[in-house]
Write a protein that holds these residues in place. Structure first.
Motif, PDB file in Angstrom:
ATOM      1  N   ASP A  41     -40.258   1.508  -4.658  1.00  0.00           N
ATOM      2  CA  ASP A  41     -41.214   2.230  -3.824  1.00  0.00           C
ATOM      3  C   ASP A  41     -40.569   2.666  -2.506  1.00  0.00           C
ATOM      4  O   ASP A  41     -40.790   3.783  -2.035  1.00  0.00           O
ATOM      5  CB  ASP A  41     -42.432   1.353  -3.563  1.00  0.00           C
ATOM      6  CG  ASP A  41     -43.561   2.104  -2.896  1.00  0.00           C
ATOM      7  OD1 ASP A  41     -43.854   3.244  -3.311  1.00  0.00           O
ATOM      8  OD2 ASP A  41     -44.154   1.543  -1.949  1.00  0.00           O
ATOM      9  N   ALA A  42     -39.767   1.804  -1.925  1.00  0.00           N
ATOM     10  CA  ALA A  42     -39.078   2.146  -0.675  1.00  0.00           C
ATOM     11  C   ALA A  42     -38.111   3.307  -0.886  1.00  0.00           C
ATOM     12  O   ALA A  42     -38.037   4.226  -0.066  1.00  0.00           O
ATOM     13  CB  ALA A  42     -38.335   0.934  -0.125  1.00  0.00           C
ATOM     14  N   ARG A  43     -37.367   3.269  -1.997  1.00  0.00           N
ATOM     15  CA  ARG A  43     -36.438   4.377  -2.292  1.00  0.00           C
ATOM     16  C   ARG A  43     -37.200   5.692  -2.453  1.00  0.00           C
ATOM     17  O   ARG A  43     -36.763   6.738  -1.966  1.00  0.00           O
ATOM     18  CB  ARG A  43     -35.653   4.076  -3.567  1.00  0.00           C
ATOM     19  CG  ARG A  43     -34.518   3.134  -3.370  1.00  0.00           C
ATOM     20  CD  ARG A  43     -33.622   3.067  -4.628  1.00  0.00           C
ATOM     21  NE  ARG A  43     -32.974   1.788  -4.664  1.00  0.00           N
ATOM     22  CZ  ARG A  43     -33.352   0.746  -5.402  1.00  0.00           C
ATOM     23  NH1 ARG A  43     -34.370   0.844  -6.214  1.00  0.00           N
ATOM     24  NH2 ARG A  43     -32.710  -0.389  -5.348  1.00  0.00           N
ATOM     25  N   LEU A  44     -38.334   5.637  -3.160  1.00  0.00           N
ATOM     26  CA  LEU A  44     -39.136   6.834  -3.365  1.00  0.00           C
ATOM     27  C   LEU A  44     -39.652   7.375  -2.033  1.00  0.00           C
ATOM     28  O   LEU A  44     -39.582   8.589  -1.787  1.00  0.00           O
ATOM     29  CB  LEU A  44     -40.315   6.517  -4.299  1.00  0.00           C
ATOM     30  CG  LEU A  44     -41.256   7.666  -4.628  1.00  0.00           C
ATOM     31  CD1 LEU A  44     -40.522   8.762  -5.384  1.00  0.00           C
ATOM     32  CD2 LEU A  44     -42.427   7.156  -5.445  1.00  0.00           C
ATOM     33  N   ASN A  45     -40.118   6.504  -1.157  1.00  0.00           N
ATOM     34  CA  ASN A  45     -40.612   6.945   0.147  1.00  0.00           C
ATOM     35  C   ASN A  45     -39.500   7.519   1.014  1.00  0.00           C
ATOM     36  O   ASN A  45     -39.709   8.509   1.722  1.00  0.00           O
ATOM     37  CB  ASN A  45     -41.316   5.793   0.868  1.00  0.00           C
ATOM     38  CG  ASN A  45     -42.659   5.469   0.256  1.00  0.00           C
ATOM     39  OD1 ASN A  45     -43.286   6.322  -0.375  1.00  0.00           O
ATOM     40  ND2 ASN A  45     -43.100   4.239   0.418  1.00  0.00           N
ATOM     41  N   VAL A  46     -38.328   6.926   0.959  1.00  0.00           N
ATOM     42  CA  VAL A  46     -37.195   7.460   1.721  1.00  0.00           C
ATOM     43  C   VAL A  46     -36.803   8.840   1.187  1.00  0.00           C
ATOM     44  O   VAL A  46     -36.542   9.767   1.962  1.00  0.00           O
ATOM     45  CB  VAL A  46     -36.000   6.483   1.679  1.00  0.00           C
ATOM     46  CG1 VAL A  46     -34.737   7.149   2.194  1.00  0.00           C
ATOM     47  CG2 VAL A  46     -36.306   5.238   2.483  1.00  0.00           C
ATOM     48  N   THR A  47     -36.806   8.993  -0.132  1.00  0.00           N
ATOM     49  CA  THR A  47     -36.478  10.285  -0.730  1.00  0.00           C
ATOM     50  C   THR A  47     -37.493  11.341  -0.308  1.00  0.00           C
ATOM     51  O   THR A  47     -37.118  12.465   0.051  1.00  0.00           O
ATOM     52  CB  THR A  47     -36.449  10.166  -2.269  1.00  0.00           C
ATOM     53  OG1 THR A  47     -35.477   9.193  -2.638  1.00  0.00           O
ATOM     54  CG2 THR A  47     -36.090  11.490  -2.914  1.00  0.00           C
ATOM     55  N   ARG A  51     -36.664  14.666   1.951  1.00  0.00           N
ATOM     56  CA  ARG A  51     -37.003  16.014   1.480  1.00  0.00           C
ATOM     57  C   ARG A  51     -37.894  16.733   2.488  1.00  0.00           C
ATOM     58  O   ARG A  51     -37.720  17.928   2.730  1.00  0.00           O
ATOM     59  CB  ARG A  51     -37.706  15.931   0.125  1.00  0.00           C
ATOM     60  CG  ARG A  51     -36.782  15.635  -1.011  1.00  0.00           C
ATOM     61  CD  ARG A  51     -37.519  15.624  -2.321  1.00  0.00           C
ATOM     62  NE  ARG A  51     -36.624  15.247  -3.408  1.00  0.00           N
ATOM     63  CZ  ARG A  51     -37.025  14.811  -4.576  1.00  0.00           C
ATOM     64  NH1 ARG A  51     -38.305  14.690  -4.832  1.00  0.00           N
ATOM     65  NH2 ARG A  51     -36.155  14.495  -5.511  1.00  0.00           N
ATOM     66  N   SER A  52     -38.838  16.007   3.055  1.00  0.00           N
ATOM     67  CA  SER A  52     -39.727  16.603   4.046  1.00  0.00           C
ATOM     68  C   SER A  52     -38.949  17.049   5.278  1.00  0.00           C
ATOM     69  O   SER A  52     -39.167  18.150   5.800  1.00  0.00           O
ATOM     70  CB  SER A  52     -40.809  15.603   4.432  1.00  0.00           C
ATOM     71  OG  SER A  52     -41.625  16.115   5.439  1.00  0.00           O
TER      72      SER A  52
END
Length: 102
Positions: A41-47, A51-52
């Motif tokens: 989940d942390a990796r997904l949020n960082v990605t 991107r943002s």
């Protein structure tokens, strides 16, 4: 030692053994799985965040390049003058460009 004391010690030792067994089992299965899920989940949020930020930089870069090509902007940077600020830098400009500062 009385029978009552031995029975209490046996029950206490058995309970402690079961609690230890449950702790080891949960630690090995559930906690490890939760740690992996949190890392994923942390990796997904960082990605998503990266991107943002990349999108915002790309968007701002396009807007800046558009403004940089104006002859008035070049002249203002070379020698600032009040009429450029009054005509080209109205409050709506900052709202449209989503700027707080220029």
């Amino acid at each position: 030692m009385t029978l009552r004391t031995r029975t209490l010690l046996a029950i206490g030792a058995t309970l402690l053994g079961l609690i230890a067994l449950l702790y080891v089992t949960f630690n090995a299965t559930l906690l490890t799985s939760f740690i992996e899920l949190e890392q994923q989940d942390a990796r997904l949020n960082v990605t998503r965040t990266l991107r943002s930020i990349a999108f915002e930089i790309e968007d701002m870069s396009a807007r800046i390049q558009d403004w940089a090509q104006w002859d008035d902007t070049y002249a203002f940077i070379d020698e600032p003058y009040e009429s450029y600020i009054e005509v080209d830098l109205v409050d709506g400009t900052f709202d449209i460009l989503r700027l707080s500062l220029m």
